[in-house]
Design a protein around this motif. Structure first.
Motif, short mmCIF file in Angstrom:
data_model
loop_
_atom_site.label_atom_id
_atom_site.label_comp_id
_atom_site.label_asym_id
_atom_site.label_seq_id
_atom_site.Cartn_x
_atom_site.Cartn_y
_atom_site.Cartn_z
N THR A 1 18.63 -16.47 26.07
CA THR A 1 19.50 -17.84 25.90
C THR A 1 20.36 -17.80 24.64
O THR A 1 21.37 -18.64 24.41
CB THR A 1 18.58 -18.87 26.07
OG1 THR A 1 17.83 -19.13 24.90
CG2 THR A 1 17.78 -19.09 27.21
N PHE B 1 27.99 -14.60 25.72
CA PHE B 1 28.25 -14.03 26.99
C PHE B 1 29.93 -14.09 26.84
O PHE B 1 30.55 -15.02 26.15
CB PHE B 1 28.06 -14.86 28.17
CG PHE B 1 26.87 -14.22 28.94
CD1 PHE B 1 26.65 -14.12 30.07
CD2 PHE B 1 25.37 -14.61 28.11
CE1 PHE B 1 25.50 -13.49 30.68
CE2 PHE B 1 24.23 -14.39 28.74
CZ PHE B 1 24.22 -13.79 30.02
N CYS C 1 32.68 -14.36 31.91
CA CYS C 1 31.35 -14.47 32.57
C CYS C 1 31.00 -15.96 32.73
O CYS C 1 29.84 -16.40 33.32
CB CYS C 1 30.31 -13.90 31.95
SG CYS C 1 30.47 -12.05 32.11
N MET C 2 31.70 -16.92 32.22
CA MET C 2 31.51 -18.30 32.17
C MET C 2 32.00 -19.10 33.23
O MET C 2 33.25 -18.71 33.50
CB MET C 2 31.70 -18.97 30.95
CG MET C 2 31.21 -18.35 29.62
SD MET C 2 29.20 -18.48 29.62
CE MET C 2 29.13 -19.18 28.45
N LEU D 1 25.82 -26.85 31.80
CA LEU D 1 24.58 -26.66 32.57
C LEU D 1 24.28 -27.92 33.35
O LEU D 1 23.61 -28.41 34.21
CB LEU D 1 23.46 -26.26 31.82
CG LEU D 1 22.26 -25.97 32.37
CD1 LEU D 1 22.26 -25.00 33.50
CD2 LEU D 1 21.05 -25.74 31.45
N THR E 1 26.25 -28.81 36.44
CA THR E 1 25.97 -27.86 37.49
C THR E 1 24.61 -28.93 38.40
O THR E 1 24.36 -28.44 39.64
CB THR E 1 25.21 -26.67 37.31
OG1 THR E 1 24.28 -26.87 36.13
CG2 THR E 1 26.53 -25.79 36.51
N THR F 1 24.71 -22.22 43.85
CA THR F 1 24.22 -22.24 42.44
C THR F 1 23.94 -20.39 41.81
O THR F 1 23.93 -20.48 40.65
CB THR F 1 23.30 -23.12 41.99
OG1 THR F 1 22.09 -22.75 42.94
CG2 THR F 1 23.36 -24.57 42.17
N THR F 2 23.77 -19.93 42.72
CA THR F 2 23.57 -18.52 42.61
C THR F 2 24.76 -17.51 42.50
O THR F 2 25.33 -17.25 43.32
CB THR F 2 22.70 -17.63 43.68
OG1 THR F 2 21.48 -18.73 43.61
CG2 THR F 2 22.03 -16.47 43.00
N LYS G 1 27.73 -17.92 34.30
CA LYS G 1 26.85 -18.52 33.68
C LYS G 1 27.58 -19.96 33.26
O LYS G 1 28.73 -19.98 32.56
CB LYS G 1 26.57 -17.95 32.46
CG LYS G 1 25.40 -18.42 31.47
CD LYS G 1 25.34 -17.83 30.32
CE LYS G 1 24.48 -18.35 29.26
NZ LYS G 1 24.95 -19.76 28.42
N ASN H 1 26.62 -23.84 27.85
CA ASN H 1 25.55 -24.48 27.15
C ASN H 1 25.94 -26.00 26.86
O ASN H 1 26.96 -26.21 26.24
CB ASN H 1 24.99 -23.64 25.60
CG ASN H 1 24.50 -22.53 26.26
OD1 ASN H 1 24.04 -22.02 27.16
ND2 ASN H 1 24.51 -21.53 25.10
N TYR I 1 14.54 -24.02 29.17
CA TYR I 1 14.74 -22.61 29.25
C TYR I 1 14.32 -21.74 28.30
O TYR I 1 14.64 -22.07 26.97
CB TYR I 1 16.32 -22.74 29.44
CG TYR I 1 16.89 -23.42 30.42
CD1 TYR I 1 16.91 -23.04 31.84
CD2 TYR I 1 17.28 -24.96 30.01
CE1 TYR I 1 17.47 -24.01 32.60
CE2 TYR I 1 17.91 -25.46 31.25
CZ TYR I 1 17.93 -25.11 32.42
OH TYR I 1 18.24 -26.03 33.41
#
Length: 120
Positions: A4, A8, A12-13, A18, A21, A61-62, A66, A69, A117
């Protein structure tokens, strides 16, 4: 090694934090939770609808991307068309802890959630 804390690449974001989401996670939740709330005398059928709520959002969500934060104290308030309300807040930065509550229309159900997390 705590994953965490690793940065990244921006490619990739996803452009959501979060906290935001949670509305994706609950996108299909009202459909099943409203039905579950009506089944007071059938606990097995009620549990099936609650499980459907948990499984229904996996495809939303999968993914590889990413979420960003969340910032300490960041909140997200959302209301769906049926009256379902979501309240989420980032309450700790280290360790990252998020709390959320979901209220069904007329408060016919209430979901409470907190997550901490740590990926190693």
């Amino acid at each position: 090694l705590n994953l965490t804390t690793i940065s990244f690449p921006i490619k990739c974001m996803v452009p959501l934090s979060l906290i935001q989401t949670y509305s994706l996670v609950m996108a299909l939740g009202p459909l099943y939770m409203n039905k579950a709330a009506l089944l007071n005398d059938e606990p097995i059928e009620r549990m099936k609808y609650v499980m459907c709520t948990n499984l229904a959002s996996f495809h939303l969500t999968t993914s590889f991307v990413k979420p960003l934060n969340p910032i300490l104290g960041e909140t997200c308030i959302q209301q769906f068309e049926d009256g379902t309300r979501i309240y989420a807040e980032q309450i700790s930065h280290k360790p990252p802890i998020t709390c959320a509550q979901v209220y069904g229309p007329g408060d016919n159900y209430i979901l409470s959630h907190h997550s901490r997390y740590s990926i190693t």
